[in-house]
Design an enzyme around this catalytic site. Structure first.
Site, PDB file in Angstrom:
ATOM      1  N   SER A  58       0.568  -0.929   0.386  1.00 40.15           N
ATOM      2  CA  SER A  58      -0.155   0.014  -0.169  1.00 40.15           C
ATOM      3  C   SER A  58       0.908   1.768  -0.145  1.00 40.15           C
ATOM      4  CB  SER A  58      -0.493  -0.378   1.429  1.00 40.15           C
ATOM      5  OG  SER A  58      -1.583  -0.978   1.266  1.00 40.15           O
ATOM      6  N   ARG A  77      -6.368  -3.437 -17.695  1.00 42.32           N
ATOM      7  CA  ARG A  77      -4.982  -3.650 -17.749  1.00 42.32           C
ATOM      8  C   ARG A  77      -4.876  -4.601 -18.769  1.00 42.32           C
ATOM      9  NH1 ARG A  77      -3.927  -0.859 -11.811  1.00 42.32           N
ATOM     10  NH2 ARG A  77      -3.892   0.624 -12.329  1.00 42.32           N
ATOM     11  N   GLU A 130      -6.218  -7.134  -0.741  1.00 41.91           N
ATOM     12  CA  GLU A 130      -5.791  -8.565  -1.702  1.00 41.91           C
ATOM     13  C   GLU A 130      -5.779  -9.544  -1.236  1.00 41.91           C
ATOM     14  OE1 GLU A 130      -2.716  -6.581  -3.751  1.00 41.91           O
ATOM     15  OE2 GLU A 130      -1.855  -8.321  -4.922  1.00 41.91           O
TER      16      GLU A 130
END
Lengths: 242, 639
Positions: free
Chosen positions: B219, B466, B604
């Site tokens: 982060s 992406r 995540e």
């Protein structure tokens, strides 16, 4: 019953005297050597050194006695926790850690009931379990002759308590940044010194990770590691001084 | 001669009963004709494992075993037998090569029963019970043990699937706890800090365990971009950048994830992101740049950039909030196990590797797993997705290795989408890091930034997701590609001229006053780049991109006025979309679909929020929103 015992003792003393006369003191030398091998026994300096005066600095006052206690009377164990050099303690420790030979703490120190002290000094450095003592011994060996930061500090007579301020350091203890900065600070000056000329914002002491611990990169008792390289593999960075 | 082996595992608390039972058997052996010797060993490595050796002089039934062995097994079943294996071997006792060294204290060697053999010969080799002597000619397996589920339920063992030996799939619960804590948070990134803040605010004693020597994980080095349809600053309205809504954000996110996303989790994200952003601004003093961008896969200008231009601009406010509410971060504290007694019960605690040794922490309220993904574990990422070859760089910090996912799996947690691994298309080509210049290609596309290959030609719709941008580059087969933009776009896309100057000094940005000069500096065919830019400028005027069908917006600026800039880019492993399955309350779900009590996860480490492909700038809102949900719910658990 008493008589034979007395007689026996008498014979023993005579025999001993004869032996002594013939061996001219070698018996004592022998005894000392054996003592030196025994653990937790405080022994005479003369078991290794021919004369105490040989190992003293020039202009040192003559010393009487032959154990560490002779030194203690003037060089009182330094219990201060200031971040300052300790030349006497540093020199005497370094001198007794022979290259490749290790060290024997128990020649001068005492370790009874988990208390770690100094022979005939009346002081205790604190509680220390046997395995922790062994650990400290190994760290002392590293301090005296490794390529790590501890040895860099040793060269300027910085000992354990100069960094580990509170008590005898134990496994896993760390050193807070404030302690390092007493000598290496203030931080702004350090940052200025370490600013790379080519890329000023690749300053290791001004990390984008914020206020990180000095110990992230600088490990005292093992090789230091440049944490930056974990991501910035192409940076050319080295840590001077181990 | 025959050796009958009975390998047993017993309940740890029943050792005394086991010994007295075997003593009883030993004292009544006369009735079993043909028995030469009776031995009984304890495995000094596995405290629960014993092996009983019965030496038979006469042939016994090699497939069924002896009646005595059945008697022993039956007896042991009454006193807590967990598992056993029996087999019979033909052996020649005289040829046995026993170690004649000392037997360990915990190896009990029963004396010979009949036909005394030299006692020294019978000494068992310490720890090597499994290694049977040579001369084994026949071997018959009789019985295998009980199921793993029964094993955990009956005996107070946590499942341990990391052990190589499946038979040893048991890890005993700690006998005592070193410490008790209300809420343990694993990981000190966005999600962990947000969870710690909310749990701390509600009165829970919170400790954050961070395995790295610095806080913030991925982060703190993240690109610092945050997708929200609105905020208290109302930048979109202020900058006149069109409409947006949580629903539109929701739809974009599902579409970007190919509808693999778990809709309730996406709803949490899109509806909670504006509030979470306001919370960080109000309580943490977070500052945003006066800019808003439209990033790949998003249909609106909703990507906010933090003032610092890097994730630290969010982690510092979050850390401030967490510490304000009493949460403590313990660096260099790595969890090595999650304790759970059985498949029904709650999380009990965690095993932690600290600089001072192993600690077992009892968890009173809840465990929040916010330990991040596994982009830096080459083996793990390729195990799930073989196309993510080791040659790829990663934008992640070295600690992103995903072991906590395995710990969670080992106590029953379900996972999903593990194969969905995102490449960041614009990482620094050499090392794969996502440095400040690497954010520009992502932020600039809404303002007319273009991507070109080494031949100076466009190769993709820049507003694509992406995964599409990454694959388009990889298919070119020529590393790297470049983003081209001009000075006019810089502040609009949330950049600063200071950053540009720094980037130029490092050689990351290439600056030129004309497109021709830029092409020369990039060693590109000049005509190609000039032609490409000219064509693209025309497309913006026409409002149509016939080459790649890019949706042209009014905010896009033609590359007419210099100075121009270029930055090199190449894909690097960036984000693992898959992970632990959670529900809308951030509770971890097990492989049977049930909630694992007192177990939460966010960020995540979880899977399902982003589907097959995460949209850029959706990660921070995911982490902060679900971190907050996890923290709020964790604090409300009963101690």
């Amino acid at each position: 019953m008493k008589k034979p015992l007395l007689l026996f003792s008498f014979i023993f003393v005579i025999l001993f005297a004869i032996t002594l006369a013939f061996t001219k003191g070698d018996v004592f030398a022998q005894a000392k050597k054996q003592k030196a091998k025994a653990p937790s026994k405080n022994v005479s300096c003369l078991s290794c050194h021919d004369k105490i005066s040989n190992v003293l600095p020039k202009n040192h006052k003559p010393v009487t006695g032959d154990t560490i206690a002779s030194c203690n009377t003037c060089h009182r164990p330094d219990m201060s926790i200031k971040a300052e050099p300790k030349p006497y303690a540093s020199t005497i420790h370094r001198a007794h850690i022979k290259e490749g030979k290790g060290a024997d703490c128990m020649i001068c120190h005492t370790h009874a009931n988990n208390r770690f002290g100094l022979y005939k000094s009346g002081v205790s450095f604190g509680r220390l379990k046997k395995d922790e003592l062994e650990n400290i011994k190994n760290i002392f060996i590293s301090w005296a002759q490794s390529k790590n930061i501890d040895a860099t500090h040793s060269k300027v007579d910085i000992m354990c308590s100069s960094c580990h301020d509170k008590k005898l350091p134990l496994t896993g203890d760390t050193v807070e940044n404030d302690r390092c900065l007493i000598c290496h600070g203030p931080l702004e000056d350090l940052q200025k010194r370490s600013e790379p000329k080519d890329f000023p914002d690749r300053n290791p002491h001004k990390s984008h990770l914020g206020d990180i611990a000095c110990t992230v990169c600088h490990h005292s008792h093992k090789a230091s590691t440049v944490y930056c390289l974990g991501c910035h593999g192409n940076f050319k960075m080295k840590i001077p001084g181990g | 001669m025959y050796l009958e082996c009975i390998k047993v595992r017993v309940n740890l608390n029943k050792e005394k009963e086991l010994k007295s039972f075997l003593d009883g058997v030993f004292n009544n052996l006369e009735q079993y004709g043909g028995l030469v010797r009776f031995e009984f060993y304890k495995n000094s490595l596995v405290p629960l494992d014993y092996i009983i050796h019965l030496y038979w002089k006469e042939d016994i039934n090699i497939t069924l075993g002896s009646p005595l062995s059945y008697y022993i097994i039956e007896g042991l079943q009454r006193i807590g037998l967990i598992n056993h294996t029996m087999w019979v071997e033909e052996t020649t006792i005289g040829d046995m090569e026993y170690n004649k060294g000392d037997t360990s204290e915990d190896t009990k060697n029963y004396p010979d029963f009949k036909n005394n053999v030299n006692k020294e010969e019978t000494m068992a080799k310490k720890d090597e019970i499994k290694d049977m002597p040579n001369k084994i000619t026949r071997r018959g397996f009789l019985k295998a043990g009980v199921s793993a589920g029964m094993l955990a339920a009956a005996t107070g063992l946590a499942l341990d699937l990391t052990k190589k030996d499946a038979e040893a799939a048991a890890k005993t619960l700690p006998k005592k706890w070193d410490e008790e804590i209300d809420v343990v948070v694993v990981g000190s990134g966005f999600a962990g800090l947000a969870a710690a803040s909310e749990a701390g605010k509600r009165g829970a004693k919170v400790v954050i365990l961070e395995k790295m020597p610095t806080y913030g994980g991925n982060s703190i080095i993240n690109g610092g971009v945050y997708a929200a349809w609105d905020s208290k600053l109302h930048l979109r309205q202020k900058l006149n950048l069109g409409n947006d809504s949580p629903k539109q954000h929701f739809d974009d996110t599902l579409k970007g994830g190919d509808y693999y996303n778990i809709p309730v989790l996406v709803k949490n994200l899109t509806e909670g992101s504006a509030d979470a952003l306001n919370w960080m601004i109000e309580e943490g003093g977070c500052k945003l740049r006066e800019a808003l961008t439209r990033a790949g896969g998003h249909s609106a200008y909703r990507t906010h950039t933090v003032a610092e231009g890097v994730g630290r601009g969010f982690t510092e406010p979050l850390r401030k909030i967490a510490e304000k509410y009493g949460a403590k971060i313990r660096l260099n504290n790595e969890i090595t196990w999650i304790w759970r007694k059985d498949t029904e019960g709650p999380i009990l605690g965690v095993e932690v590797k600290t600089p001072k040794g192993k600690r077992n922490i009892k968890i009173k309220k809840a465990l929040v797993l916010a330990s991040g993904g596994f982009s830096r574990d080459i083996k793990m990422r390729q195990a799930f997705n073989p196309s993510v070859v080791p040659e790829y760089n990663s934008t992640n910090h070295p600690g992103a290795t995903g072991e906590c996912i395995r710990f969670a799996q080992a106590i029953g947690a379900d996972t999903l989408h593990m194969a969905f691994i995102q490449l960041y298309p614009f990482a620094e080509p050499e090392t794969g890091i996502l440095d400040n210049p690497a954010v520009y290609p992502f932020n600039g596309v809404g303002y007319g930034l273009i991507y070109v290959d080494k031949n100076g030609k466009r190769f993709v719709n820049e507003l694509e997701r992406r995964d599409v941008c990454s694959m388009a580059q990889i298919k070119l087969g020529q590393k790297p590609t470049y983003s081209i933009f001009n000075e006019e776009m810089v502040t609009k896309m949330g950049g600063t001229m200071e950053e540009i100057e720094k980037g130029i000094a490092k050689g990351r940005f290439i600056k030129a006053n004309t497109i021709e000069e830029l092409a020369q500096k990039l060693k590109m065919p000049v005509n190609n780049l000039v032609e490409t830019v000219k064509k693209h400028n025309q497309y913006l005027k026409d409002g149509k991109d016939p080459d790649f069908n890019k949706p042209i917006t009014k905010a896009m600026i033609p590359l007419e006025k210099g100075p121009f800039y270029a930055v090199a880019q190449w894909p690097a492993v960036h984000h693992t979309m898959g992970g632990i399955r959670i529900n809308e309350k951030a509770q971890v779900i097990d492989i049977w679909g049930k909630v694992i009590p007192k177990f939460y996860a966010a960020g995540e480490v979880t899977g399902g929020v982003h589907g097959s492909n995460r949209l850029g700038s959706n990660a921070i809102p995911d982490c902060v929103v679900h971190g907050r949900i996890a923290g709020i719910n964790a604090a409300q658990e009963k101690a």
